[in-house]
Design a protein around this motif. Structure first.
Motif, PDB file in Angstrom:
ATOM      1  N   THR A 183       0.860  -1.184   0.000  1.00 25.40           N
ATOM      2  CA  THR A 183       0.000   0.000   0.000  1.00 25.40           C
ATOM      3  C   THR A 183       0.893   1.229   0.000  1.00 25.40           C
ATOM      4  N   GLU A 184       0.282   2.366  -0.176  1.00 27.24           N
ATOM      5  CA  GLU A 184       1.057   3.595  -0.191  1.00 27.24           C
ATOM      6  C   GLU A 184       1.546   3.903   1.226  1.00 27.24           C
ATOM      7  N   ASN A 185       2.822   4.250   1.335  1.00 25.21           N
ATOM      8  CA  ASN A 185       3.408   4.567   2.632  1.00 25.21           C
ATOM      9  C   ASN A 185       3.199   6.028   2.983  1.00 25.21           C
ATOM     10  N   LEU A 186       3.300   6.307   4.272  1.00 24.00           N
ATOM     11  CA  LEU A 186       3.216   7.677   4.755  1.00 24.00           C
ATOM     12  C   LEU A 186       4.513   8.394   4.358  1.00 24.00           C
ATOM     13  N   PRO A 187       4.417   9.542   3.750  1.00 21.65           N
ATOM     14  CA  PRO A 187       5.642  10.253   3.362  1.00 21.65           C
ATOM     15  C   PRO A 187       6.489  10.608   4.594  1.00 21.65           C
ATOM     16  N   ARG A 188       7.786  10.648   4.402  1.00 20.74           N
ATOM     17  CA  ARG A 188       8.714  10.911   5.500  1.00 20.74           C
ATOM     18  C   ARG A 188       8.427  12.251   6.175  1.00 20.74           C
ATOM     19  N   GLU A 189       8.154  13.259   5.410  1.00 20.47           N
ATOM     20  CA  GLU A 189       7.897  14.578   5.982  1.00 20.47           C
ATOM     21  C   GLU A 189       6.673  14.559   6.897  1.00 20.47           C
ATOM     22  N   SER A 190       5.651  13.860   6.492  1.00 16.44           N
ATOM     23  CA  SER A 190       4.427  13.785   7.301  1.00 16.44           C
ATOM     24  C   SER A 190       4.656  12.999   8.581  1.00 16.44           C
ATOM     25  N   SER A 191       5.429  11.934   8.489  1.00 19.29           N
ATOM     26  CA  SER A 191       5.658  11.122   9.679  1.00 19.29           C
ATOM     27  C   SER A 191       6.560  11.839  10.678  1.00 19.29           C
ATOM     28  N   LEU A 192       7.481  12.662  10.200  1.00 16.21           N
ATOM     29  CA  LEU A 192       8.379  13.387  11.109  1.00 16.21           C
ATOM     30  C   LEU A 192       7.777  14.690  11.613  1.00 16.21           C
ATOM     31  N   LYS A 193       6.650  15.106  11.052  1.00 18.78           N
ATOM     32  CA  LYS A 193       6.059  16.398  11.378  1.00 18.78           C
ATOM     33  C   LYS A 193       5.742  16.522  12.876  1.00 18.78           C
ATOM     34  N   ASN A 194       5.235  15.481  13.517  1.00 17.98           N
ATOM     35  CA  ASN A 194       4.838  15.544  14.918  1.00 17.98           C
ATOM     36  C   ASN A 194       5.870  14.933  15.871  1.00 17.98           C
ATOM     37  N   ALA A 195       7.027  14.595  15.368  1.00 15.32           N
ATOM     38  CA  ALA A 195       8.061  14.009  16.220  1.00 15.32           C
ATOM     39  C   ALA A 195       8.600  15.071  17.174  1.00 15.32           C
ATOM     40  N   PRO A 196       8.762  14.733  18.467  1.00 14.22           N
ATOM     41  CA  PRO A 196       9.294  15.723  19.406  1.00 14.22           C
ATOM     42  C   PRO A 196      10.707  16.166  19.035  1.00 14.22           C
ATOM     43  N   LYS A 197      11.532  15.216  18.585  1.00 17.55           N
ATOM     44  CA  LYS A 197      12.888  15.548  18.122  1.00 17.55           C
ATOM     45  C   LYS A 197      13.116  14.793  16.834  1.00 17.55           C
ATOM     46  N   GLN A 198      13.806  15.445  15.932  1.00 18.55           N
ATOM     47  CA  GLN A 198      14.069  14.786  14.658  1.00 18.55           C
ATOM     48  C   GLN A 198      15.387  15.265  14.079  1.00 18.55           C
ATOM     49  N   ASP A 199      15.947  14.413  13.259  1.00 22.62           N
ATOM     50  CA  ASP A 199      17.117  14.761  12.476  1.00 22.62           C
ATOM     51  C   ASP A 199      16.568  15.035  11.081  1.00 22.62           C
ATOM     52  N   SER A 200      17.404  15.170  10.110  1.00 21.04           N
ATOM     53  CA  SER A 200      16.901  15.481   8.771  1.00 21.04           C
ATOM     54  C   SER A 200      16.010  14.352   8.237  1.00 21.04           C
ATOM     55  N   GLU A 201      16.335  13.109   8.574  1.00 21.29           N
ATOM     56  CA  GLU A 201      15.574  11.983   8.035  1.00 21.29           C
ATOM     57  C   GLU A 201      15.076  11.016   9.105  1.00 21.29           C
ATOM     58  N   TYR A 202      15.445  11.223  10.379  1.00 22.59           N
ATOM     59  CA  TYR A 202      15.195  10.205  11.391  1.00 22.59           C
ATOM     60  C   TYR A 202      14.532  10.792  12.636  1.00 22.59           C
ATOM     61  N   PHE A 203      13.862   9.903  13.383  1.00 22.92           N
ATOM     62  CA  PHE A 203      13.391  10.265  14.713  1.00 22.92           C
ATOM     63  C   PHE A 203      14.592  10.308  15.644  1.00 22.92           C
ATOM     64  N   ARG A 204      14.665  11.254  16.531  1.00 21.56           N
ATOM     65  CA  ARG A 204      15.724  11.324  17.543  1.00 21.56           C
ATOM     66  C   ARG A 204      15.143  10.802  18.840  1.00 21.56           C
ATOM     67  N   VAL A 205      15.821   9.850  19.451  1.00 23.37           N
ATOM     68  CA  VAL A 205      15.368   9.281  20.722  1.00 23.37           C
ATOM     69  C   VAL A 205      16.483   9.400  21.752  1.00 23.37           C
ATOM     70  N   PRO A 206      16.137   9.414  23.043  1.00 26.89           N
ATOM     71  CA  PRO A 206      17.172   9.498  24.069  1.00 26.89           C
ATOM     72  C   PRO A 206      18.073   8.264  24.055  1.00 26.89           C
ATOM     73  N   LYS A 207      19.320   8.468  24.405  1.00 25.78           N
ATOM     74  CA  LYS A 207      20.282   7.368  24.476  1.00 25.78           C
ATOM     75  C   LYS A 207      19.906   6.478  25.648  1.00 25.78           C
ATOM     76  N   VAL A 208      19.833   5.168  25.426  1.00 25.41           N
ATOM     77  CA  VAL A 208      19.442   4.247  26.498  1.00 25.41           C
ATOM     78  C   VAL A 208      20.575   3.316  26.919  1.00 25.41           C
ATOM     79  N   ILE A 209      21.640   3.261  26.144  1.00 21.97           N
ATOM     80  CA  ILE A 209      22.795   2.415  26.467  1.00 21.97           C
ATOM     81  C   ILE A 209      23.974   3.318  26.727  1.00 21.97           C
ATOM     82  N   ASN A 210      24.629   3.101  27.858  1.00 15.93           N
ATOM     83  CA  ASN A 210      25.810   3.924  28.183  1.00 15.93           C
ATOM     84  C   ASN A 210      27.047   3.398  27.509  1.00 15.93           C
TER      85      ASN A 210
END
Length: 95
Positions: free
Chosen positions: A68-95
């Motif tokens: 099926t048609e995928n959600l465009p990258r721009e739309s999926s990143l629009k509501n992300a609290p933190k983002q890079d140019s192409e990716y979701f940014r998440v807190p580091k969980v491994i030291n």
């Protein structure tokens, strides 16, 4: 098969278990009951009995793997609290 104190001690050692002396007698009794029950099952006539594959008679219903048609990258990143140019940014969980 007779469950002995030696069998219980060896099994406990292999399973890395330890229990008190008075619990050992209870363990012998419980294991002997299990072995006796299994021996009783050996007496049951199982000729012409099909092996049980599953406890459920349900069958999987597979669907076609349609694309099926995928959600465009721009739309999926629009509501992300933190983002890079192409990716979701998440807190580091491994030291």
């Amino acid at each position: 098969m007779k469950i002995t104190k030696e069998i219980v001690q060896k099994t406990a050692h292999l399973a890395r278990l330890s229990f008190e002396e008075e619990k050992e007698e209870q363990m012998i009794e419980d294991l002997q009951k299990m072995v006796d029950w299994i021996d009783k099952l050996k007496e049951v006539n199982t000729d012409n009995v099909e092996p049980l594959i599953s406890m459920s008679s349900e069958q999987n219903k597979f669907r076609e793997d349609d694309t099926t048609e995928n959600l465009p990258r721009e739309s999926s990143l629009k509501n992300a609290p933190k983002q890079d140019s192409e990716y979701f940014r998440v807190p580091k969980v491994i030291n």
